[in-house]
Design a protein around this motif. Structure first.
Motif, PDB file in Angstrom:
ATOM      1  N   ASP A  20      35.593  35.014 -25.770  1.00 31.56           N
ATOM      2  CA  ASP A  20      36.448  34.406 -24.737  1.00 31.56           C
ATOM      3  C   ASP A  20      35.582  33.868 -23.591  1.00 31.56           C
ATOM      4  OD1 ASP A  20      38.707  33.670 -23.292  1.00 31.56           O
ATOM      5  OD2 ASP A  20      39.006  35.684 -22.445  1.00 31.56           O
ATOM      6  N   PRO A  21      34.833  32.791 -23.839  1.00 31.68           N
ATOM      7  CA  PRO A  21      33.872  32.274 -22.847  1.00 31.68           C
ATOM      8  C   PRO A  21      34.495  31.902 -21.505  1.00 31.68           C
ATOM      9  CG  PRO A  21      33.529  31.250 -24.997  1.00 31.68           C
ATOM     10  CD  PRO A  21      34.811  32.017 -25.085  1.00 31.68           C
ATOM     11  N   LYS A  22      35.756  31.472 -21.520  1.00 35.71           N
ATOM     12  CA  LYS A  22      36.350  31.022 -20.252  1.00 35.71           C
ATOM     13  C   LYS A  22      36.510  32.158 -19.247  1.00 35.71           C
ATOM     14  CE  LYS A  22      41.391  31.341 -21.057  1.00 35.71           C
ATOM     15  NZ  LYS A  22      41.397  32.107 -22.307  1.00 35.71           N
ATOM     16  N   ASN A  23      36.574  33.399 -19.753  1.00 37.58           N
ATOM     17  CA  ASN A  23      36.683  34.557 -18.866  1.00 37.58           C
ATOM     18  C   ASN A  23      35.383  35.363 -18.796  1.00 37.58           C
ATOM     19  OD1 ASN A  23      39.428  34.576 -17.850  1.00 37.58           O
ATOM     20  ND2 ASN A  23      40.090  34.947 -19.960  1.00 37.58           N
ATOM     21  N   ALA A  24      34.300  34.800 -19.305  1.00 39.77           N
ATOM     22  CA  ALA A  24      33.032  35.535 -19.394  1.00 39.77           C
ATOM     23  C   ALA A  24      32.560  36.041 -18.034  1.00 39.77           C
ATOM     24  CB  ALA A  24      31.958  34.650 -20.029  1.00 39.77           C
ATOM     25  N   GLN A  25      32.708  35.217 -17.005  1.00 38.23           N
ATOM     26  CA  GLN A  25      32.250  35.602 -15.678  1.00 38.23           C
ATOM     27  C   GLN A  25      33.052  36.784 -15.137  1.00 38.23           C
ATOM     28  OE1 GLN A  25      29.510  34.479 -14.038  1.00 38.23           O
ATOM     29  NE2 GLN A  25      29.991  36.176 -12.651  1.00 38.23           N
ATOM     30  N   ILE A  26      34.345  36.784 -15.408  1.00 33.24           N
ATOM     31  CA  ILE A  26      35.207  37.885 -14.961  1.00 33.24           C
ATOM     32  C   ILE A  26      34.814  39.176 -15.677  1.00 33.24           C
ATOM     33  CG2 ILE A  26      37.571  38.790 -15.011  1.00 33.24           C
ATOM     34  CD1 ILE A  26      38.545  35.936 -14.548  1.00 33.24           C
ATOM     35  N   TYR A  27      34.600  39.084 -16.994  1.00 34.02           N
ATOM     36  CA  TYR A  27      34.198  40.270 -17.751  1.00 34.02           C
ATOM     37  C   TYR A  27      32.878  40.826 -17.219  1.00 34.02           C
ATOM     38  CZ  TYR A  27      37.664  38.540 -21.138  1.00 34.02           C
ATOM     39  OH  TYR A  27      38.818  38.098 -21.747  1.00 34.02           O
ATOM     40  N   SER A  28      31.943  39.948 -16.939  1.00 36.39           N
ATOM     41  CA  SER A  28      30.630  40.365 -16.446  1.00 36.39           C
ATOM     42  C   SER A  28      30.740  41.017 -15.071  1.00 36.39           C
ATOM     43  CB  SER A  28      29.689  39.155 -16.381  1.00 36.39           C
ATOM     44  OG  SER A  28      28.441  39.523 -15.868  1.00 36.39           O
ATOM     45  N   SER A  29      31.526  40.410 -14.196  1.00 37.25           N
ATOM     46  CA  SER A  29      31.706  40.947 -12.845  1.00 37.25           C
ATOM     47  C   SER A  29      32.394  42.308 -12.883  1.00 37.25           C
ATOM     48  CB  SER A  29      32.526  39.958 -12.015  1.00 37.25           C
ATOM     49  OG  SER A  29      32.767  40.468 -10.725  1.00 37.25           O
ATOM     50  N   ASN A  30      33.448  42.420 -13.686  1.00 35.65           N
ATOM     51  CA  ASN A  30      34.170  43.691 -13.810  1.00 35.65           C
ATOM     52  C   ASN A  30      33.270  44.777 -14.390  1.00 35.65           C
ATOM     53  OD1 ASN A  30      36.516  42.579 -12.800  1.00 35.65           O
ATOM     54  ND2 ASN A  30      37.447  42.235 -14.798  1.00 35.65           N
ATOM     55  N   LYS A  31      32.490  44.385 -15.405  1.00 37.74           N
ATOM     56  CA  LYS A  31      31.558  45.335 -16.022  1.00 37.74           C
ATOM     57  C   LYS A  31      30.584  45.882 -14.985  1.00 37.74           C
ATOM     58  CE  LYS A  31      27.779  43.882 -17.377  1.00 37.74           C
ATOM     59  NZ  LYS A  31      26.661  43.128 -17.981  1.00 37.74           N
ATOM     60  N   THR A  32      29.998  44.991 -14.206  1.00 37.60           N
ATOM     61  CA  THR A  32      29.018  45.389 -13.192  1.00 37.60           C
ATOM     62  C   THR A  32      29.632  46.341 -12.174  1.00 37.60           C
ATOM     63  OG1 THR A  32      27.834  43.290 -13.445  1.00 37.60           O
ATOM     64  CG2 THR A  32      27.438  44.539 -11.424  1.00 37.60           C
ATOM     65  N   GLU A  33      30.842  46.013 -11.733  1.00 39.11           N
ATOM     66  CA  GLU A  33      31.519  46.838 -10.722  1.00 39.11           C
ATOM     67  C   GLU A  33      31.868  48.215 -11.285  1.00 39.11           C
ATOM     68  OE1 GLU A  33      32.871  47.861  -7.047  1.00 39.11           O
ATOM     69  OE2 GLU A  33      31.795  46.025  -7.620  1.00 39.11           O
ATOM     70  N   TYR A  34      32.344  48.253 -12.513  1.00 39.07           N
ATOM     71  CA  TYR A  34      32.744  49.527 -13.120  1.00 39.07           C
ATOM     72  C   TYR A  34      31.520  50.398 -13.400  1.00 39.07           C
ATOM     73  CZ  TYR A  34      35.449  52.724 -16.090  1.00 39.07           C
ATOM     74  OH  TYR A  34      36.061  53.836 -16.622  1.00 39.07           O
ATOM     75  N   ILE A  35      30.465  49.795 -13.908  1.00 37.19           N
ATOM     76  CA  ILE A  35      29.250  50.557 -14.191  1.00 37.19           C
ATOM     77  C   ILE A  35      28.648  51.107 -12.898  1.00 37.19           C
ATOM     78  CG2 ILE A  35      26.845  50.338 -14.960  1.00 37.19           C
ATOM     79  CD1 ILE A  35      27.821  48.640 -17.259  1.00 37.19           C
ATOM     80  N   LYS A  36      28.781  50.370 -11.807  1.00 33.48           N
ATOM     81  CA  LYS A  36      28.311  50.856 -10.513  1.00 33.48           C
ATOM     82  C   LYS A  36      29.017  52.161 -10.146  1.00 33.48           C
ATOM     83  CE  LYS A  36      27.920  49.468  -5.643  1.00 33.48           C
ATOM     84  NZ  LYS A  36      28.229  48.390  -4.659  1.00 33.48           N
ATOM     85  N   LYS A  37      30.329  52.209 -10.367  1.00 34.91           N
ATOM     86  CA  LYS A  37      31.100  53.428 -10.098  1.00 34.91           C
ATOM     87  C   LYS A  37      30.640  54.571 -11.004  1.00 34.91           C
ATOM     88  CE  LYS A  37      35.342  51.005  -8.705  1.00 34.91           C
ATOM     89  NZ  LYS A  37      36.766  50.779  -9.049  1.00 34.91           N
ATOM     90  N   LEU A  38      30.402  54.246 -12.274  1.00 33.01           N
ATOM     91  CA  LEU A  38      29.986  55.265 -13.233  1.00 33.01           C
ATOM     92  C   LEU A  38      28.591  55.802 -12.899  1.00 33.01           C
ATOM     93  CD1 LEU A  38      31.241  53.637 -16.571  1.00 33.01           C
ATOM     94  CD2 LEU A  38      32.326  55.477 -15.262  1.00 33.01           C
ATOM     95  N   ARG A  39      27.721  54.923 -12.445  1.00 29.44           N
ATOM     96  CA  ARG A  39      26.361  55.364 -12.078  1.00 29.44           C
ATOM     97  C   ARG A  39      26.397  56.252 -10.825  1.00 29.44           C
ATOM     98  NH1 ARG A  39      22.926  53.420 -15.531  1.00 29.44           N
ATOM     99  NH2 ARG A  39      23.113  51.304 -16.393  1.00 29.44           N
ATOM    100  N   ASN A  40      27.286  55.955  -9.902  1.00 25.91           N
ATOM    101  CA  ASN A  40      27.445  56.822  -8.733  1.00 25.91           C
ATOM    102  C   ASN A  40      27.868  58.225  -9.157  1.00 25.91           C
ATOM    103  OD1 ASN A  40      26.756  54.848  -6.877  1.00 25.91           O
ATOM    104  ND2 ASN A  40      28.865  54.189  -6.528  1.00 25.91           N
ATOM    105  N   LEU A  41      28.773  58.268 -10.128  1.00 20.53           N
ATOM    106  CA  LEU A  41      29.226  59.554 -10.651  1.00 20.53           C
ATOM    107  C   LEU A  41      28.099  60.241 -11.423  1.00 20.53           C
ATOM    108  CD1 LEU A  41      31.648  61.426 -10.880  1.00 20.53           C
ATOM    109  CD2 LEU A  41      32.415  60.113 -12.865  1.00 20.53           C
ATOM    110  N   LYS A  42      27.322  59.462 -12.133  1.00 18.60           N
ATOM    111  CA  LYS A  42      26.181  60.007 -12.878  1.00 18.60           C
ATOM    112  C   LYS A  42      25.172  60.659 -11.931  1.00 18.60           C
ATOM    113  CE  LYS A  42      22.540  58.584 -16.099  1.00 18.60           C
ATOM    114  NZ  LYS A  42      22.625  59.778 -16.943  1.00 18.60           N
ATOM    115  N   ASN A  43      24.997  60.088 -10.751  1.00 12.87           N
ATOM    116  CA  ASN A  43      24.093  60.664  -9.750  1.00 12.87           C
ATOM    117  C   ASN A  43      24.582  62.039  -9.302  1.00 12.87           C
ATOM    118  OD1 ASN A  43      22.400  58.431  -9.803  1.00 12.87           O
ATOM    119  ND2 ASN A  43      23.430  57.414  -8.085  1.00 12.87           N
TER     120      ASN A  43
END
Length: 293
Positions: free
Chosen positions: A147-170
Motif C-alpha cells: 500500500d505505497p500511498k500510505n507508506a509514509q503514515i505506516y512508517s511514521s506510526n511505526k516510529t512513534e509506537y516503537i519509541k513508546k516500546l523502547r521507553n518501556l524496554k528501558n
C-alpha cells in the motif's frame, strides 16, 4: 403537466438509485487487513492509524487467548477468502490456518515473525518487547510494499509506537539489574522470551501451555531443585498466567512457601492501541514486586 411530473419522478428515482448503488459498491482501493489473533491486531491498529482506505479486522475473537487449540469456523474461512491480506504471528502459532488454506489464500498470508530467531520452538514472540518491536518493523515494511500511498503514515506510526516500546524496554532494563542471579520457575511457557530478555535463569518449566501437566515425580524434582537453590542463598520467583487454574503452581507454592506471581500473556483484552503497552506495564509492576520481596 403530467409529462413534467413523470420526468421529475424519473430523475429523482435515478438519483436515488445512483446514490444507493454507490454506497453499496466496495472500492477497489480498499485494503482489508485481517489479524490472526489479538496481539497482531493491536500491532496493526497502531501502525494503520490514519491510513486512508485501510481497514483492520480480527479473525479469532479477542477472548480466544493463544491459538493452540483454536479451530477455524466457516465464518473465519470466508473472512480469509475475502480479505486483502492476513497477518499472522508465525513461528508455528497458526499452522492450523496454513494447513486449511488454498495456495491462493496462502499467497496473501504475511508472517510477522519471519526471520526471528526462535528459542526452543516457542511461538510467544510478542511477550518479548524485542519480539514485538521486530514484528512491528516487519508489519510496517510489508504494509508499505502493498500500500505505497500510505507508506509514509505506516512508517511514521511505526516510529512513534516503537519509541513508546523502547521507553518501556528501558524500564525493564532497570528491573533487570534488580533481578541479577534470580531463578525462575515457569508454570506457563508463554513468558519464556520475556524471562530470557531479562537474563533470568529458568530453573524449570513446570507446565507447558499445551496442557502437559507434570507428574508427581516431576513436581517432587522441581520442589527439590527449589529447596537446593534456596539453600544456596539464591532467589526464586514462581511465575504463572493471570487467572490460572494450574494446580501444579499451587502445589509447588504450598510446598516451598513461595508466592506465585501472575503475569498477563497479552492474548486478550480491550481493542485499543495502547492495550499491549498497558499489559507490559502491568507485567513490569508485577515483576518489580517480586524483585523487592
Amino acid at each position: 403537466m403530467k409529462r413534467k411530473l413523470f420526468l421529475l419522478l424519473l430523475i429523482i428515482s435515478l438519483i436515488t438509485f445512483s446514490c444507493t448503488k454507490k454506497e453499496n459498491i466496495k472500492s477497489d482501493t480498499e485494503l482489508n487487513i485481517v489479524a490472526s489473533f489479538y496481539p497482531i491486531y493491536i500491532s496493526l491498529l497502531n501502525i494503520t492509524q490514519g491510513a486512508t482506505d485501510t481497514f483492520v479486522s480480527l479473525l479469532a475473537p479477542a477472548d480466544s487467548g493463544c491459538l493452540h487449540n483454536y479451530q477455524l469456523t466457516t465464518k473465519d474461512m470466508s473472512l480469509i477468502e475475502s480479505c486483502s491480506f492476513l497477518f499472522i504471528n508465525g513461528a508455528g502459532m497458526e499452522d492450523f490456518i496454513l494447513e486449511s488454506t488454498t495456495d491462493d489464500q496462502k499467497a496473501k498470508i504475511i508472517d510477522s515473525s519471519s526471520g526471528w530467531l526462535e528459542l526452543d520452538h516457542n511461538s510467544h514472540i510478542w511477550i518479548s518487547l524485542d519480539g514485538t518491536i521486530y514484528q512491528i518493523e516487519k508489519i510496517a515494511q510489508e504494509l508499505a510494499k502493498i500500500d505505497p500511498k500510505n507508506a509514509q503514515i505506516y512508517s511514521s506510526n511505526k516510529t512513534e509506537y516503537i519509541k513508546k516500546l523502547r521507553n518501556l524496554k528501558n524500564q525493564f532494563a532497570e528491573l533487570k539489574n534488580k533481578l541479577t542471579d534470580t531463578n525462575i520457575v515457569l508454570f506457563n511457557d508463554s513468558f519464556y522470551y520475556l524471562v530470557k530478555e531479562l537474563n533470568l535463569k529458568v530453573l524449570n518449566i513446570a507446565h507447558h501451555e499445551h496442557g502437559q501437566e507434570p507428574s508427581a515425580r516431576d513436581l517432587a524434582n522441581i520442589s527439590n531443585k527449589i529447596s537446593e537453590t534456596l539453600a544456596a542463598g539464591k532467589k526464586i520467583i514462581l511465575l504463572d498466567t493471570m487467572d490460572s487454574s494450574n494446580t501444579s503452581a499451587k502445589i509447588i507454592s504450598q510446598e516451598t512457601n513461595l508466592p506465585i506471581y501472575e503475569l498477563d500473556p497479552g492474548t486478550s483484552g480491550p481493542l485499543e492501541p495502547d492495550a499491549y503497552i498497558s499489559t507490559m506495564e502491568y507485567n513490569l509492576k508485577t515483576l518489580e514486586k517480586a524483585a523487592d520481596l
